[in-house]
Each structure stands twice: as C-alpha cells, then as structure tokens.
Write a protein that holds these residues in place. Sequence first.
Motif, PDB file in Angstrom:
ATOM      1  N   PHE A 330       0.868  -1.183   0.000  1.00  0.00           N
ATOM      2  CA  PHE A 330       0.000   0.000   0.000  1.00  0.00           C
ATOM      3  C   PHE A 330       0.897   1.221   0.000  1.00  0.00           C
ATOM      4  O   PHE A 330       1.739   1.381   0.887  1.00  0.00           O
ATOM      5  CB  PHE A 330      -0.889  -0.018   1.254  1.00  0.00           C
ATOM      6  CG  PHE A 330      -1.762   1.198   1.425  1.00  0.00           C
ATOM      7  CD1 PHE A 330      -2.953   1.328   0.725  1.00  0.00           C
ATOM      8  CD2 PHE A 330      -1.405   2.211   2.316  1.00  0.00           C
ATOM      9  CE1 PHE A 330      -3.770   2.439   0.897  1.00  0.00           C
ATOM     10  CE2 PHE A 330      -2.220   3.327   2.493  1.00  0.00           C
ATOM     11  CZ  PHE A 330      -3.404   3.439   1.787  1.00  0.00           C
ATOM     12  N   PHE A 331       0.759   2.075  -1.015  1.00  0.00           N
ATOM     13  CA  PHE A 331       1.594   3.268  -1.047  1.00  0.00           C
ATOM     14  C   PHE A 331       0.759   4.495  -1.395  1.00  0.00           C
ATOM     15  O   PHE A 331      -0.344   4.398  -1.932  1.00  0.00           O
ATOM     16  CB  PHE A 331       2.784   3.115  -2.008  1.00  0.00           C
ATOM     17  CG  PHE A 331       2.437   2.907  -3.453  1.00  0.00           C
ATOM     18  CD1 PHE A 331       2.230   3.983  -4.311  1.00  0.00           C
ATOM     19  CD2 PHE A 331       2.353   1.620  -3.978  1.00  0.00           C
ATOM     20  CE1 PHE A 331       1.932   3.785  -5.649  1.00  0.00           C
ATOM     21  CE2 PHE A 331       2.053   1.417  -5.315  1.00  0.00           C
ATOM     22  CZ  PHE A 331       1.846   2.501  -6.154  1.00  0.00           C
ATOM     23  N   ILE A 332       1.295   5.639  -1.056  1.00  0.00           N
ATOM     24  CA  ILE A 332       0.631   6.913  -1.313  1.00  0.00           C
ATOM     25  C   ILE A 332       1.219   7.528  -2.569  1.00  0.00           C
ATOM     26  O   ILE A 332       2.428   7.466  -2.800  1.00  0.00           O
ATOM     27  CB  ILE A 332       0.775   7.868  -0.105  1.00  0.00           C
ATOM     28  CG1 ILE A 332       0.029   9.187  -0.365  1.00  0.00           C
ATOM     29  CG2 ILE A 332       2.229   8.106   0.248  1.00  0.00           C
ATOM     30  CD1 ILE A 332      -0.047  10.101   0.856  1.00  0.00           C
ATOM     31  N   ASP A 333       0.337   8.111  -3.397  1.00  0.00           N
ATOM     32  CA  ASP A 333       0.789   8.680  -4.666  1.00  0.00           C
ATOM     33  C   ASP A 333      -0.156   9.795  -5.074  1.00  0.00           C
ATOM     34  O   ASP A 333      -1.349   9.556  -5.252  1.00  0.00           O
ATOM     35  CB  ASP A 333       0.836   7.589  -5.733  1.00  0.00           C
ATOM     36  CG  ASP A 333       1.261   8.139  -7.094  1.00  0.00           C
ATOM     37  OD1 ASP A 333       2.002   9.128  -7.125  1.00  0.00           O
ATOM     38  OD2 ASP A 333       0.847   7.568  -8.118  1.00  0.00           O
ATOM     39  N   SER A 334       0.370  10.987  -5.239  1.00  0.00           N
ATOM     40  CA  SER A 334      -0.476  12.101  -5.676  1.00  0.00           C
ATOM     41  C   SER A 334      -0.841  12.000  -7.139  1.00  0.00           C
ATOM     42  O   SER A 334      -1.720  12.714  -7.613  1.00  0.00           O
ATOM     43  CB  SER A 334       0.250  13.434  -5.427  1.00  0.00           C
ATOM     44  OG  SER A 334       1.431  13.510  -6.207  1.00  0.00           O
ATOM     45  N   GLY A 335      -0.190  11.112  -7.896  1.00  0.00           N
ATOM     46  CA  GLY A 335      -0.481  10.957  -9.318  1.00  0.00           C
ATOM     47  C   GLY A 335      -1.637  10.034  -9.609  1.00  0.00           C
ATOM     48  O   GLY A 335      -2.157  10.040 -10.719  1.00  0.00           O
ATOM     49  N   ALA A 336      -2.041   9.221  -8.634  1.00  0.00           N
ATOM     50  CA  ALA A 336      -3.233   8.386  -8.790  1.00  0.00           C
ATOM     51  C   ALA A 336      -4.413   9.172  -8.249  1.00  0.00           C
ATOM     52  O   ALA A 336      -4.451   9.521  -7.076  1.00  0.00           O
ATOM     53  CB  ALA A 336      -3.074   7.067  -8.038  1.00  0.00           C
ATOM     54  N   LEU A 337      -5.397   9.448  -9.100  1.00  0.00           N
ATOM     55  CA  LEU A 337      -6.506  10.297  -8.680  1.00  0.00           C
ATOM     56  C   LEU A 337      -7.303   9.671  -7.554  1.00  0.00           C
ATOM     57  O   LEU A 337      -7.619  10.317  -6.563  1.00  0.00           O
ATOM     58  CB  LEU A 337      -7.424  10.565  -9.878  1.00  0.00           C
ATOM     59  CG  LEU A 337      -7.313  11.940 -10.513  1.00  0.00           C
ATOM     60  CD1 LEU A 337      -7.751  13.027  -9.594  1.00  0.00           C
ATOM     61  CD2 LEU A 337      -5.883  12.167 -10.978  1.00  0.00           C
ATOM     62  N   PHE A 338      -7.663   8.397  -7.692  1.00  0.00           N
ATOM     63  CA  PHE A 338      -8.527   7.740  -6.721  1.00  0.00           C
ATOM     64  C   PHE A 338      -7.781   6.623  -6.004  1.00  0.00           C
ATOM     65  O   PHE A 338      -6.822   6.049  -6.532  1.00  0.00           O
ATOM     66  CB  PHE A 338      -9.774   7.166  -7.409  1.00  0.00           C
ATOM     67  CG  PHE A 338     -10.641   8.214  -8.037  1.00  0.00           C
ATOM     68  CD1 PHE A 338     -11.429   9.043  -7.254  1.00  0.00           C
ATOM     69  CD2 PHE A 338     -10.659   8.386  -9.407  1.00  0.00           C
ATOM     70  CE1 PHE A 338     -12.221  10.021  -7.835  1.00  0.00           C
ATOM     71  CE2 PHE A 338     -11.441   9.364  -9.997  1.00  0.00           C
ATOM     72  CZ  PHE A 338     -12.221  10.182  -9.202  1.00  0.00           C
ATOM     73  N   THR A 339      -8.249   6.325  -4.815  1.00  0.00           N
ATOM     74  CA  THR A 339      -7.692   5.222  -4.059  1.00  0.00           C
ATOM     75  C   THR A 339      -8.032   3.898  -4.733  1.00  0.00           C
ATOM     76  O   THR A 339      -9.161   3.687  -5.177  1.00  0.00           O
ATOM     77  CB  THR A 339      -8.234   5.243  -2.618  1.00  0.00           C
ATOM     78  OG1 THR A 339      -7.637   6.354  -1.925  1.00  0.00           O
ATOM     79  CG2 THR A 339      -7.911   3.969  -1.875  1.00  0.00           C
ATOM     80  N   HIS A 340      -7.052   3.014  -4.815  1.00  0.00           N
ATOM     81  CA  HIS A 340      -7.225   1.664  -5.333  1.00  0.00           C
ATOM     82  C   HIS A 340      -7.015   0.690  -4.177  1.00  0.00           C
ATOM     83  O   HIS A 340      -6.049   0.799  -3.433  1.00  0.00           O
ATOM     84  CB  HIS A 340      -6.199   1.348  -6.434  1.00  0.00           C
ATOM     85  CG  HIS A 340      -6.388   2.138  -7.685  1.00  0.00           C
ATOM     86  ND1 HIS A 340      -6.578   1.557  -8.922  1.00  0.00           N
ATOM     87  CD2 HIS A 340      -6.418   3.475  -7.916  1.00  0.00           C
ATOM     88  CE1 HIS A 340      -6.716   2.491  -9.847  1.00  0.00           C
ATOM     89  NE2 HIS A 340      -6.618   3.667  -9.266  1.00  0.00           N
ATOM     90  N   ILE A 341      -7.912  -0.278  -4.042  1.00  0.00           N
ATOM     91  CA  ILE A 341      -7.766  -1.336  -3.052  1.00  0.00           C
ATOM     92  C   ILE A 341      -7.567  -2.655  -3.784  1.00  0.00           C
ATOM     93  O   ILE A 341      -8.321  -3.004  -4.702  1.00  0.00           O
ATOM     94  CB  ILE A 341      -8.998  -1.425  -2.124  1.00  0.00           C
ATOM     95  CG1 ILE A 341      -9.222  -0.092  -1.407  1.00  0.00           C
ATOM     96  CG2 ILE A 341      -8.826  -2.553  -1.115  1.00  0.00           C
ATOM     97  CD1 ILE A 341      -8.117   0.320  -0.459  1.00  0.00           C
ATOM     98  N   ASP A 342      -6.552  -3.405  -3.357  1.00  0.00           N
ATOM     99  CA  ASP A 342      -6.126  -4.608  -4.067  1.00  0.00           C
ATOM    100  C   ASP A 342      -7.209  -5.687  -4.037  1.00  0.00           C
ATOM    101  O   ASP A 342      -7.697  -6.073  -2.975  1.00  0.00           O
ATOM    102  CB  ASP A 342      -4.846  -5.130  -3.416  1.00  0.00           C
ATOM    103  CG  ASP A 342      -4.118  -6.142  -4.279  1.00  0.00           C
ATOM    104  OD1 ASP A 342      -4.649  -6.516  -5.337  1.00  0.00           O
ATOM    105  OD2 ASP A 342      -3.004  -6.542  -3.883  1.00  0.00           O
ATOM    106  N   ALA A 343      -7.572  -6.172  -5.213  1.00  0.00           N
ATOM    107  CA  ALA A 343      -8.507  -7.289  -5.309  1.00  0.00           C
ATOM    108  C   ALA A 343      -7.789  -8.630  -5.320  1.00  0.00           C
ATOM    109  O   ALA A 343      -8.432  -9.682  -5.357  1.00  0.00           O
ATOM    110  CB  ALA A 343      -9.355  -7.153  -6.579  1.00  0.00           C
TER     111      ALA A 343
END
Length: 461
Positions: A330-343
Amino acid sequence: MPSTFGFINAKLLFCLLVISILYHSAFVTSKPTGFSLRAVIDDSPESPLYLIENLTIAERLERLINISYARVNYLNLVSSGDAKLVPDNIRIPILRDALYYAVAFTIGSQGHPVKLLMDTGGGLIWTQCLPCTNCFPQKLPIYNPTASTSYATLPCSHPLCNGDRRLYNCEHGRYCVYNAQYGGGASTSGIASTEAFHFFVDEHSTHPFNVIFGCSYDSRDIAFMNTDISGIFGLSFSPDSMASQFSALIQHRFSYCLAPFDDATPRPLILRFGEDIPQLPPQSVGSTQLIASPTSYFFYLGLKDISVAGHRIGFPPSIFQIKPNGLGGFFIDSGALFTHIDADALGGNAYAEVLKVFAAYYGSKYLKQTGASPEGFELCYERPPNFDEFAALTFHFDESVYTVNGQYMHVIAPNFFCVGILKGSSVSVLGAWQQQNKRIIYDGGRGVLEFADENCMNDIA
C-alpha cells in the motif's frame, strides 16, 4: 496497459512538476534551506487548457477514472549524489504545458531550454539528445551535448554504474548506460551523464547545479511526442532522482496540500521542500513509517486495517504487505486520482470486502443503487435531496490513523454519488482524491510520512 496512451494519462493530473523559465517573471520565495513550487492544477483558470466548463459531469468522471487507472497500471510496471546546492534560494514557478505539468528550465553552457514531465514514481531524469538513433518528435529543439562545455559522461567508476547496487551498466569499459522501461511498452535508453541545470536563485539570476541525468538516444512508444516535453523528471526515493540529488538542501523532505476538487475556481497549489514546509502543531499531526520495498522506490506505508463508517473490517495482518515479488503493498501517490484497493491481496479480495461494508451502510439508509454508474466505479447510488450522510473511511497504521472525511471518500453529483474507490490489481494506493484538505509531508530522511487536516485553500501562491 493496452496502448501507449496509458503512459500519457498516468501523468496528466497531480504529478506535480517544476518550472524554471529564463524569461518568466513570477517566482515563489523560500526559506534558507527550503523552497516552494507553485502548482496550477488541471482545471484551474490559470491553465492554458481550462476546459472543465465544457465537460459534463459524466465526462469529468470518466476522465478522472481513466487517469487514475492508467497511473496505477504504469506504477505496477516500473522496475525497481553529486549535486551540491549552495545558494539560499531556488525559485521555480510551476506552470502547465498542454495536457501536462512540465518542469522547464535550461541546461548546458548554451542555455538550452528543456521541458520534462515529472514522475513521482520514478527516479531517472532524462531528455532526448543528438544524434538520435530513434527519437520521438518534439517541438523544442533536441539538446546537443557536444555544443555544451559543461556536459560530461558519467564515469563507469561512479556508484550508480558500479557495484551490486548500481542502477546503470558500464558498456565497453567506457560508457555508463541505462535502459528504462515504462508502462504501455514505453522505453528509453542512453548514456548517463552530468550537466549544468540552471535554476533561478532570485528574480534576475540563475545558478548552475551539476545534475546526473540521462542523455537519451533511443526512446520508443513515448506518448507525449509532438509536444514541448522531451523527457522525464523523477522525484522518488531512487538515488538518481532530483529529490535525492537535492537531499543536502531539502533533507529529502517535500510537502503539499491539495485543495478540494469541488472548488468552483481551483487555485494554484504549492509544492514545498525542506525548511519551507510549515511546522504543524504536534497534537494535530499523524505519522507512519515509510516501508522499504525490495524492488521499487515508491512511498509504501504499513497499512494494517480499514474502517468504514466506524466499522473496523478486521483484515489479516498480512493482507497489505508487499509480496516477495515486489507486488502488493500500500503506497501513497499524488499521481493516482482515486484510491485503489487490491482485489488480489495476500489475504483475499480486500477491494470486495471494503465495498461490502459501504454497501451495507447505504443499504441501512435505504438508498437505491443507480444503474448508470460511471465506468470504473462499482458502487453508486441515487442521491436524495440534501443527502449528506456519506461514510468516512479510516486507514489504520501502527502509529496512527488516517481518516478520510465522507465528502472526500465519494464522487458526488447533484443526483447521484459513487464510492470513490477503484479495483486495484496487485497493489493498493492512497490516491489524491482521498488526500483533499490534508497536509501531506514526505520525510525521506526520517523515513516517515506525516499528515494533518488543513484548509488547503489557504496554501496558495
């Protein structure tokens, strides 16, 4: 990604970039051991492409979702200093170039202008160089290293090119070479070099900084061709990134505060470095350790669990850990607009479990799911008049919790709303949408991420 457009979209929004233009007259002041960068967001009236008013809500959502997916897909494919800073100030205004944030400055003894796309997930700084074996078309002239008296190749004896932890390889005993692979099949290769990068130190003068960069002679499937942009400007933990090369000045610390996306007139943002980062009241600051990855230089966090609307899910401790192959985590990134949760996390489908709790919460409110959900969002509801009981989400770390206000956990339209989470594929990411009105401080020197609630509308240039 299926096409090179994944690479271009991965950079479109909130990949914060640096601009230092010789003829520009607007600058940002800084403190003695820090500096600030002015960021104009994509839909700001100060952007040359202020087109938000021409888009419907559905078109805006589709645009943001595509950008977020492309960014995370790109980061999934990224494989895992000599600069000395003397002046008290560096003044680098941030502007927008076409669809991108681009860092623009001059390099070499001839003052050659370049614009580079900033990459918070990568380290290598590179620009196209003459003579090209395979170069993509760019609007600015291609840099010619033979015309600059300050250009030099990086020797094979340099630590970046020699030893077990080297990033580049020595070829024929003479040249230190690199081969960088990006998402969508994009790649670039060339000679690791050093050159004078000229940044403003006051309103009228520049100072050269010796920077390690890549002189690229073979760049393929690069999607920002036919623009002014000629390469990449990295800011990750990688030893060759600008953040690492500037570490003596900024202590590998930088910070931003993202103003709410629903602001009718988005204002410029400020990317702050070093001592220019504001001091926050200790009682208001949360923090968590940055986790090292064996394969990449991303800003990983030790996520333990997630709560939705006050209900703690109780995930297995290992579900958000980095896998031995470097995926997951799990990492933080200002370039990803929305939060992604691992499926596809180590302990199961975390994405489905989180959405299940959201669905139970809104089911208890007797809300009706809408059949016209924007592609990518799986959980959307019709919004009754004046409904504002949006569920908050909390990320649990060992040291503290990071709570996202319900307003910023959702994409909200007048007649419907969606849970602002996308399905992650082998990775979980805290995206920019869930960083609104938060002061985020990356402290690489101490290995800590700090965060606090803040009215980001006050943090403007």
